[in-house]
Each structure stands twice: as structure tokens, then as C-alpha cells.
Design a protein around this motif. Structure first.
Motif, short mmCIF file in Angstrom:
data_model
loop_
_atom_site.label_atom_id
_atom_site.label_comp_id
_atom_site.label_asym_id
_atom_site.label_seq_id
_atom_site.Cartn_x
_atom_site.Cartn_y
_atom_site.Cartn_z
N ALA A 91 8.04 -5.89 9.55
CA ALA A 91 6.84 -5.04 9.52
C ALA A 91 5.66 -5.88 9.08
CB ALA A 91 7.04 -3.88 8.54
N VAL A 92 4.48 -5.29 9.19
CA VAL A 92 3.31 -5.85 8.53
C VAL A 92 3.27 -5.28 7.12
CG1 VAL A 92 0.81 -6.09 8.54
CG2 VAL A 92 2.08 -6.08 10.70
N TYR A 93 3.18 -6.15 6.13
CA TYR A 93 3.15 -5.73 4.74
C TYR A 93 1.73 -5.79 4.21
CZ TYR A 93 8.22 -5.68 4.50
OH TYR A 93 9.55 -5.36 4.70
N TYR A 94 1.33 -4.69 3.56
CA TYR A 94 -0.03 -4.55 3.06
C TYR A 94 -0.04 -4.41 1.54
CZ TYR A 94 -1.23 -3.40 7.89
OH TYR A 94 -1.41 -3.42 9.26
N CYS A 95 -0.99 -5.06 0.93
CA CYS A 95 -1.23 -4.91 -0.50
C CYS A 95 -2.23 -3.77 -0.71
CB CYS A 95 -1.80 -6.22 -1.04
SG CYS A 95 -2.28 -6.22 -2.77
N ASN A 96 -2.01 -2.96 -1.73
CA ASN A 96 -2.88 -1.83 -2.03
C ASN A 96 -3.23 -1.81 -3.50
OD1 ASN A 96 -2.81 1.26 -3.10
ND2 ASN A 96 -3.89 1.12 -1.15
N LEU A 97 -4.48 -1.49 -3.79
CA LEU A 97 -4.94 -1.31 -5.17
C LEU A 97 -5.53 0.08 -5.30
CD1 LEU A 97 -5.76 -2.33 -8.04
CD2 LEU A 97 -7.90 -3.09 -7.00
N LEU A 98 -4.96 0.86 -6.20
CA LEU A 98 -5.44 2.22 -6.45
C LEU A 98 -6.14 2.27 -7.80
CD1 LEU A 98 -5.54 5.27 -5.81
CD2 LEU A 98 -3.29 5.46 -6.92
N LEU A 99 -7.38 2.77 -7.78
CA LEU A 99 -8.15 2.96 -9.01
C LEU A 99 -8.28 4.45 -9.25
CD1 LEU A 99 -10.96 0.29 -8.39
CD2 LEU A 99 -8.82 0.02 -9.64
N PRO A 100 -7.35 5.04 -9.98
CA PRO A 100 -7.37 6.50 -10.14
C PRO A 100 -8.59 7.00 -10.91
CG PRO A 100 -5.67 5.49 -11.53
CD PRO A 100 -6.18 4.42 -10.62
N GLY A 101 -9.17 6.14 -11.74
CA GLY A 101 -10.32 6.57 -12.52
C GLY A 101 -11.53 6.91 -11.68
N ILE A 102 -11.67 6.24 -10.53
CA ILE A 102 -12.80 6.51 -9.65
C ILE A 102 -12.34 7.06 -8.30
CG2 ILE A 102 -14.29 4.81 -10.74
CD1 ILE A 102 -13.71 2.92 -8.39
N GLY A 103 -11.04 7.29 -8.17
CA GLY A 103 -10.52 7.91 -6.96
C GLY A 103 -10.66 7.08 -5.71
N ARG A 104 -10.51 5.77 -5.82
CA ARG A 104 -10.62 4.91 -4.65
C ARG A 104 -9.42 3.99 -4.55
NH1 ARG A 104 -16.24 2.25 -3.13
NH2 ARG A 104 -14.91 1.90 -1.33
N ASP A 105 -9.12 3.61 -3.32
CA ASP A 105 -8.12 2.58 -3.14
C ASP A 105 -8.57 1.58 -2.09
OD1 ASP A 105 -5.56 3.87 -0.85
OD2 ASP A 105 -7.73 4.14 -0.87
N TYR A 106 -7.95 0.41 -2.14
CA TYR A 106 -8.34 -0.70 -1.28
C TYR A 106 -7.09 -1.31 -0.65
CZ TYR A 106 -12.58 -0.30 -4.07
OH TYR A 106 -13.70 0.17 -4.68
N TRP A 107 -7.31 -1.91 0.55
CA TRP A 107 -6.21 -2.49 1.30
C TRP A 107 -6.51 -3.95 1.65
CZ3 TRP A 107 -1.76 0.24 2.11
CH2 TRP A 107 -1.81 1.62 1.93
N GLY A 108 -5.43 -4.75 1.69
CA GLY A 108 -5.54 -6.08 2.24
C GLY A 108 -5.43 -6.03 3.76
N GLN A 109 -5.50 -7.20 4.37
CA GLN A 109 -5.48 -7.28 5.83
C GLN A 109 -4.06 -7.27 6.39
OE1 GLN A 109 -5.70 -9.88 3.89
NE2 GLN A 109 -4.30 -11.38 4.76
N GLY A 110 -3.07 -7.47 5.53
CA GLY A 110 -1.68 -7.44 5.95
C GLY A 110 -1.11 -8.81 6.26
N THR A 111 0.19 -8.93 6.08
CA THR A 111 0.90 -10.17 6.42
C THR A 111 2.20 -9.80 7.13
OG1 THR A 111 1.74 -12.28 5.55
CG2 THR A 111 2.07 -10.33 4.17
N GLN A 112 2.48 -10.50 8.22
CA GLN A 112 3.64 -10.17 9.05
C GLN A 112 4.91 -10.74 8.45
OE1 GLN A 112 3.85 -8.38 12.15
NE2 GLN A 112 6.04 -8.56 11.71
N VAL A 113 5.92 -9.90 8.36
CA VAL A 113 7.26 -10.33 7.97
C VAL A 113 8.19 -10.00 9.12
CG1 VAL A 113 9.20 -9.93 6.41
CG2 VAL A 113 6.87 -10.06 5.50
N THR A 114 8.88 -11.01 9.63
CA THR A 114 9.81 -10.83 10.73
C THR A 114 11.18 -11.35 10.30
OG1 THR A 114 8.05 -11.12 12.36
CG2 THR A 114 10.32 -11.34 13.13
N VAL A 115 12.17 -10.46 10.39
CA VAL A 115 13.54 -10.83 10.03
C VAL A 115 14.35 -10.82 11.31
CG1 VAL A 115 15.52 -10.33 8.57
CG2 VAL A 115 13.21 -9.71 7.80
N SER A 116 14.75 -12.01 11.73
CA SER A 116 15.44 -12.13 13.01
C SER A 116 16.24 -13.42 13.04
CB SER A 116 14.44 -12.12 14.15
OG SER A 116 15.08 -12.35 15.39
N SER A 117 17.36 -13.38 13.74
CA SER A 117 18.16 -14.59 13.93
C SER A 117 17.76 -15.29 15.21
CB SER A 117 19.64 -14.24 13.93
OG SER A 117 19.93 -13.27 14.90
#
Length: 117
Positions: A91-117
Motif C-alpha cells: 500500500a501507500v503509507y501516509y503519516c498523519n498528525l492530529l492536533l485535537p486542540g485546534i481540530g486540525r490534522d495534516y498528511w504527508g505525501q505518502g511512501t509506497q511499500v510493496t511486498v512481493s517475491s
């Protein structure tokens, strides 16, 4: 403004390991919750693991015992150690930061992880 930059994705064989990193910068307030999400082709984005500023963790059932989330508050960094990887972890894995005090969250651009032989 907050920026999140992921790194560490790649191609790995089943049973292998990868370590993802996320570097956060900008106006980061505490308390906050950081997490890793993933999105596979044709599927909705799902939570993989999350960790509070104090270190409390939560994992999806599908990754319990295989993945470990951690953070370094001094460096504003988030990590995901992924062991015993399976093809269904691809999948593409995304980092997330949630700031509950101001009710906002942010996302990274994602990084691909591929598990295959």
C-alpha cells in the motif's frame, strides 16, 4: 503550517522488514496524536497504528505483533517498524498528525511499500 515528509518505503520480499520514518516540521502543538495510515489500490485509507504524545499506542488487528509504532518528540519524528511483511501489506503509507486542540490534522505525501517475491 505543518509539513510531514515520509521516507523508508520500498520493495521487500514476504517475511522481510522495513522501517518507515516521518519528519514533521512547522507549528506542532501538544497534545497531539501521530499515526500511520495506508491505502491499497481500490481500497479505502485505513489506520495502521497511532501513538499519542505520551506514548500510548493503538494498532489495527491486522498488524498487531508485527508492526511497532514509535516517536521521538524532541525530533518531531514518527517511525513504523514493520516486520514479517505480507503481500497484503502492500500500500501507500501516509503519516498523519492530529492536533485535537485546534481540530486540525495534516498528511504527508505518502511512501509506497510493496511486498512481493
Amino acid at each position: 503550517q505543518v509539513q510531514l515528509v515520509e521516507s523508508g518505503g520500498g520493495l521487500v520480499q514476504p517475511g522481510g522488514s522495513l522501517r518507515l520514518s516521518c519528519a514533521a516540521s512547522g507549528s506542532i502543538f501538544s497534545p497531539n496524536i501521530m499515526g500511520w495510515y495506508r491505502q491499497a489500490p481500490g481500497k479505502e485509507r485505513e489506520l495502521v497504528a497511532a501513538i499519542t504524545y505520551g506514548g500510548t499506542t493503538n494498532y489495527a488487528d491486522s498488524v498487531k505483533g508485527r508492526f511497532t509504532i514509535s516517536r521521538d518528540n524532541a525530533k518531531n519524528a514518527l517511525y513504523l517498524q514493520m516486520n514479517s511483511l505480507k503481500p497484503e501489506d502492500t500500500a501507500v503509507y501516509y503519516c498523519n498528525l492530529l492536533l485535537p486542540g485546534i481540530g486540525r490534522d495534516y498528511w504527508g505525501q505518502g511512501t509506497q511499500v510493496t511486498v512481493s517475491s
